[in-house]
Design an enzyme around this catalytic site. Structure first.
Site, PDB file in Angstrom:
ATOM      1  N   GLY A 283       0.746  -1.436  -0.233  1.00 51.31           N
ATOM      2  CA  GLY A 283       0.421  -0.190   0.240  1.00 51.31           C
ATOM      3  C   GLY A 283       0.804   1.436   0.256  1.00 51.31           C
ATOM      4  O   GLY A 283       0.248   2.550   1.129  1.00 51.31           O
ATOM      5  N   ALA A 284       1.787   1.425  -0.787  1.00 45.22           N
ATOM      6  CA  ALA A 284       2.678   2.333  -0.700  1.00 45.22           C
ATOM      7  C   ALA A 284       2.457   3.457  -1.920  1.00 45.22           C
ATOM      8  O   ALA A 284       3.542   4.599  -1.912  1.00 45.22           O
ATOM      9  CB  ALA A 284       4.327   1.942  -1.029  1.00 45.22           C
ATOM     10  N   ASN A 285       1.149   3.378  -2.659  1.00 46.03           N
ATOM     11  CA  ASN A 285       1.429   4.742  -3.742  1.00 46.03           C
ATOM     12  C   ASN A 285       0.237   4.979  -2.913  1.00 46.03           C
ATOM     13  O   ASN A 285      -0.212   6.254  -3.726  1.00 46.03           O
ATOM     14  CB  ASN A 285       0.466   3.389  -5.002  1.00 46.03           C
ATOM     15  CG  ASN A 285      -1.155   3.005  -4.343  1.00 46.03           C
ATOM     16  OD1 ASN A 285      -0.871   2.197  -3.183  1.00 46.03           O
ATOM     17  ND2 ASN A 285      -2.080   3.162  -4.913  1.00 46.03           N
ATOM     18  N   SER A 286      -0.249   5.250  -1.805  1.00 45.18           N
ATOM     19  CA  SER A 286      -1.103   6.033  -0.835  1.00 45.18           C
ATOM     20  C   SER A 286      -0.683   7.130   0.195  1.00 45.18           C
ATOM     21  O   SER A 286       0.052   5.387   1.168  1.00 45.18           O
ATOM     22  CB  SER A 286      -2.322   5.806  -1.310  1.00 45.18           C
ATOM     23  OG  SER A 286      -2.872   4.793  -0.360  1.00 45.18           O
ATOM     24  N   GLY A 287      -0.740   7.938   0.898  1.00 51.14           N
ATOM     25  CA  GLY A 287      -1.236   8.030   2.031  1.00 51.14           C
ATOM     26  C   GLY A 287       0.214   7.811   3.204  1.00 51.14           C
ATOM     27  O   GLY A 287       1.886   8.215   2.706  1.00 51.14           O
ATOM     28  N   ILE A 288       0.137   7.482   4.362  1.00 53.33           N
ATOM     29  CA  ILE A 288       1.589   6.560   5.420  1.00 53.33           C
ATOM     30  C   ILE A 288       1.981   5.622   4.257  1.00 53.33           C
ATOM     31  O   ILE A 288       3.555   6.013   4.545  1.00 53.33           O
ATOM     32  CB  ILE A 288       0.492   6.446   6.306  1.00 53.33           C
ATOM     33  CG1 ILE A 288       0.175   7.195   7.097  1.00 53.33           C
ATOM     34  CG2 ILE A 288       1.912   5.597   7.548  1.00 53.33           C
ATOM     35  CD1 ILE A 288      -0.871   7.119   8.175  1.00 53.33           C
ATOM     36  N   GLY A 289       1.564   5.254   3.929  1.00 54.27           N
ATOM     37  CA  GLY A 289       2.358   4.159   3.355  1.00 54.27           C
ATOM     38  C   GLY A 289       3.630   4.831   2.422  1.00 54.27           C
ATOM     39  O   GLY A 289       4.779   4.419   1.603  1.00 54.27           O
TER      40      GLY A 289
ATOM     41  N   SER B 180      -3.861  -0.796  14.330  1.00 55.24           N
ATOM     42  CA  SER B 180      -4.319   0.172  14.987  1.00 55.24           C
ATOM     43  C   SER B 180      -4.879   0.842  16.142  1.00 55.24           C
ATOM     44  O   SER B 180      -4.937   0.364  16.882  1.00 55.24           O
ATOM     45  CB  SER B 180      -5.811   1.000  13.712  1.00 55.24           C
ATOM     46  OG  SER B 180      -6.926   1.683  14.428  1.00 55.24           O
TER      47      SER B 180
ATOM     48  N   TYR C 235     -12.978  -3.784  10.832  1.00 57.69           N
ATOM     49  CA  TYR C 235     -11.734  -3.000  11.014  1.00 57.69           C
ATOM     50  C   TYR C 235     -10.990  -4.016  12.435  1.00 57.69           C
ATOM     51  O   TYR C 235     -10.194  -4.137  12.150  1.00 57.69           O
ATOM     52  CB  TYR C 235     -12.238  -1.848  10.867  1.00 57.69           C
ATOM     53  CG  TYR C 235     -10.805  -1.067  10.513  1.00 57.69           C
ATOM     54  CD1 TYR C 235     -10.353  -0.664   9.309  1.00 57.69           C
ATOM     55  CD2 TYR C 235     -10.789   0.007  11.354  1.00 57.69           C
ATOM     56  CE1 TYR C 235      -9.151  -0.247   9.516  1.00 57.69           C
ATOM     57  CE2 TYR C 235      -9.461   0.829  11.329  1.00 57.69           C
ATOM     58  CZ  TYR C 235      -8.712   0.546  10.805  1.00 57.69           C
ATOM     59  OH  TYR C 235      -7.290   1.421  10.869  1.00 57.69           O
TER      60      TYR C 235
END
Length: 406
Positions: free
Chosen positions: A126-132, A255, A286
């Site tokens: 998930g490195a293509n947005s946000g924290i990643g 989380s 979640y």
């Protein structure tokens, strides 16, 4: 005669006529230009300081023909006679204690100051947005070869291009992985191994939130598979590489929502983890998946720490506007309204980066971190029997889907 230290307000300040220097071995000493003498102890505090490790990323030590030592900063195109490690020297006593250096306002790049990760390989889901993305960007800027494991290759390549445009020459690779497909997870692991790259850090970052009820191609509830089971499978497929390149680390982004999970030793089952539509609630799914993250990390560390592979779980920040809220208008509104009061993406990536590369984290595992500091989990999150039960059920679910032992 006036005291030369009278105007100083910190024991780290140097009185007039003194200069702080450092040896090639990292030992700090002090030169008194008035008396033409040197000493190892700080002239005010009497403490000794030392800087450990290699030069920061992008720096090179050079020696002239006359023996003069100087340092070249290839990133900023500057030259200096001062060893850059001097800025990160610590007193000998502080180096012997595990203390909090960073907090919720720290950024990933702040934590990486002075670190050279050249030769280190890291996979980030998930490195293509946000924290990643910020995690990938920050680690790449400090020399790591970052593999951006993304479902959307187009988005991943756009993010990779942004990093390269900002810092040409860094090592970033985009690879396809769809965590909603166990087959895609297997393909990713096989393709990575075919490259014959080492693996030092595996960052399980990707997650979904607030989904309407859906099942994956493997017949599992999507939130459970994406947030937990596929990361569990990916880690098992790659842990031989992690052990081969130990010391290595697995970082699981969980989380604080794990505290609202309702898993326990009496109710944990495949149906509880991957419920039917009639028993599904997006928030419960979640919360339980984030509790799975903590429990997975806990048991993984118990299995691999003796081989030099440690694992920790962490909370990046509250209600951060990362895009995870995109599946329902109410969550989008809630996260948008909270945006001015939450962390930036750089701050959100800080705890991930801290758990990945901080020297004091070496050989530290089986713990949970928030704001770059260890903190207790929920009672369920530290239940080793529950962690073992989750592990066994996860393996059973995988065996049913892929038709063989893992």
């Amino acid at each position: 005669m006036a005291d030369p230290s009278a105007d100083t307000d910190s024991e780290d300040e140097i009185p007039a006529g003194w200069e702080e220097r450092i040896t090639l071995d990292g030992e700090v000493y002090y030169a008194n230009h008035i008396t033409q003498t040197t000493q190892w102890e700080h002239p005010l505090s009497g403490k000794k300081k030392v800087a450990t490790g290699e030069l920061p990323y992008g720096w090179e030590r050079q020696i002239q023909d006359d023996g003069t030592v100087f340092y070249v900063d290839h990133v900023n195109k500057k030259t200096t006679f001062t060893d850059p490690r001097l800025a990160f020297a610590e007193t000998e006593s502080s180096r012997k204690t595990f203390r909090q250096k960073f907090d919720g306002s720290s950024t990933a790049l702040h934590i990486l100051s002075g670190r050279d990760l050249t030769g280190k390989y890291v996979i980030i889901t998930g490195a293509n947005s946000g924290i990643g993305f910020e995690t990938a960007r920050s680690l790449a800027f400090h020399g790591a070869h970052v593999v951006m494991a993304c479902r959307n290759l187009l988005s991943g390549q756009e993010c990779c291009d942004r990093i390269l445009a900002e810092r040409p020459g860094v090592k970033v690779t985009v690879m396809k992985i769809d965590l909603a497909s166990l087959g895609s997870v297997k393909d990713f692991a096989e393709q990575y191994k075919q490259k014959e790259w080492p693996l030092h850090y595996l960052i399980c970052n990707a997650a979904v939130f607030g989904l309407p009820y859906t099942r994956t191609e493997d017949g599992l509830e999507t939130t459970f598979q994406v947030n937990h089971l596929s990361h569990f499978y990916l880690t098992k497929l790659l842990w031989d590489l992690l052990m081969k390149n130990a010391p290595a680390r697995v970082i699981v982004v969980s989380s604080e929502s794990h505290r609202s999970g309702d898993l326990n030793a009496l109710n944990i089952s495949e149906e509880k983890l991957s419920p039917p539509a009639s028993a599904y609630w997006d928030l419960k799914a979640y919360n339980n998946s984030k509790l799975c993250n903590v429990l997975f990390s806990l048991h993984l560390n118990s299995l691999l720490s003796r081989f030099g592979v440690t694992s920790v779980a962490l909370h990046p920040g509250n209600i951060m506007y990362t895009g995870i809220q995109k599946h329902w208008w109410f969550y989008r509104l809630l996260f948008y309204m909270a945006r001015p009061f939450t962390k930036s993406m750089q701050q959100g990536a800080a705890t991930t980066v801290y758990c990945t590369v901080a020297p004091e984290m070496q050989n530290v595992g089986g713990m949970y971190f928030n704001n770059c500091c260890r903190c207790p989990t929920s009672s369920a999150g530290c239940d080793e029997e529950l962690a073992k039960a989750l592990w066994d059920i996860s393996e059973k679910i995988l065996r049913k889907r892929i038709g063989r032992p893992i």
